[in-house]
Design a protein around this motif. Sequence first.
Motif, PDB file in Angstrom:
ATOM      1  N   ASN A 136      -4.486  56.239  -3.833  1.00 43.46           N
ATOM      2  CA  ASN A 136      -3.586  55.577  -3.851  1.00 43.46           C
ATOM      3  C   ASN A 136      -2.290  56.168  -4.792  1.00 43.46           C
ATOM      4  N   SER A 138       1.117  56.725  -6.845  1.00 45.70           N
ATOM      5  CA  SER A 138       2.907  56.601  -7.112  1.00 45.70           C
ATOM      6  C   SER A 138       3.406  57.836  -8.089  1.00 45.70           C
ATOM      7  N   TYR A 154       2.693  48.159  -6.501  1.00 45.09           N
ATOM      8  CA  TYR A 154       1.142  48.912  -6.466  1.00 45.09           C
ATOM      9  C   TYR A 154       0.130  47.735  -6.502  1.00 45.09           C
ATOM     10  N   THR A 158      -3.806  51.771  -6.833  1.00 47.35           N
ATOM     11  CA  THR A 158      -2.586  52.652  -6.894  1.00 47.35           C
ATOM     12  C   THR A 158      -2.988  53.647  -8.626  1.00 47.35           C
TER      13      THR A 158
END
Length: 453
Positions: A136, A138, A154, A158
């Motif tokens: 995951n 970002s 988040y 993350t």
Amino acid sequence: MDLKGKRITVAGLGRSGFAAAGFLKDMGCDVWVTDSSSGGEIDERAAALKERGVNVELGGHSKRFISSSDMLVVSPGVGDESAPIRMAKEAAIPIIGEIELGYLFCKAPIIAITGTNGKSTTTSLIGHILKEAGKNVSVSGNIGIPFTGEVASYKDDTVAVLEISSFQLEYTRSFRPKISLILNITDDHIDRHGSMEEYSDKKKKIFENQGEGDTAVLNYDDAGVRPLADECNCDVLYFSRMTKVKGAYVDGMHIYYDAGEAPEKVMHIKDIGLAGEHNTENVLAAVIAARCFGVAPDTIRKAVSGFKGLAHRCEYVDTVNGIDFVDDSKGTNVDATVRAIGSYAKPIVLIAGGRDKDSDFTAADGIVCKKVVHVVLIGEAKDRIAESISPSVKKSKADSLRGAVRMAFESAAKGDMVLLSPMCSSFDMFRDYKDRGDQFKALVKELKDGGKE
């Protein structure tokens, strides 16, 4: 940190400032925003914030927006000599940057990438590899997605991958990434920082808070980066195209990863879908970050081979009458253009120029003399660049990008390449480097549709 009820002023209403103001409002702060400019997107952002109860002033900075604040959050474009920073220092108000603000509320491990060139490509590549590995991820920061616009979303699993500029590092305080990467340090932004030493010092802030359990990744082949290992208080891994190092390196035609146990063959050089030795360096750096997060070598290889790069970074646009057109509008400093020119074997007609950042354009003269048949110059820096390039190289000047593209097209021969790689920022003639690159592409399309007259 509990900021609820605190009066916080945000200086600058670009993307980062807008995101920071919204984030602070969501945190329950009394938010004030000040920006010296107005019009267009700035006005639109101001209107959106006012609807949320944020106090906004445009077209200047008044003392009342600063003097009673508990904290000043500065956008990357706000320089150290600006009125908000000066007033905040006079009033002993704490000053932090947008990246530091996001970090104070970040629960995810951070991979932070800085350097003069290659940041966006390496950041995107690391994010791509981790996503392909099922993580995951970002991706945000200087890449165009503000950190404070992402951090609230988040989750526990993350991984935050951040592109960080020297401007963003300037007002970090406690920022501590799990992995920091310095890709290279070359002449850039001297107009902002004053000297190469100051510029390098800002870059070093990316690892200054790292410690046990953290890793700094350094370019062994960069004379300005390799010695920084002595200043790190964490583990150090290197990447190198020329030397076997602890980290990632090229040996023969393969990339290997070795963290001190046994070398692992990761991929063949031909698996890299990006042109140029500089992109081999970017891949090496990304390999280390991915392996530090447990991504298997075969997954890295497949992800890298499927990664096609970013817009405006040595991006092939089209071929017109046997002449290739390449958009490297993101080449906003001399070293970026040198790397771009070195990536191609064809004779090059170079379009360069823009707003000068007190750069040393003579550093490009060697490779220009070897590989460029004609330099077409635009923008505020065109005279300085012309004086810095050897008289043996044909040079022309144009008053517009349209004129430069036409001039380059008419002087190029079949089999040549027209390369837009400006060595300068875009703000004298364009909104940003993306606008410059998009206009270049549109002009190439016009040539394609109209042909060579």
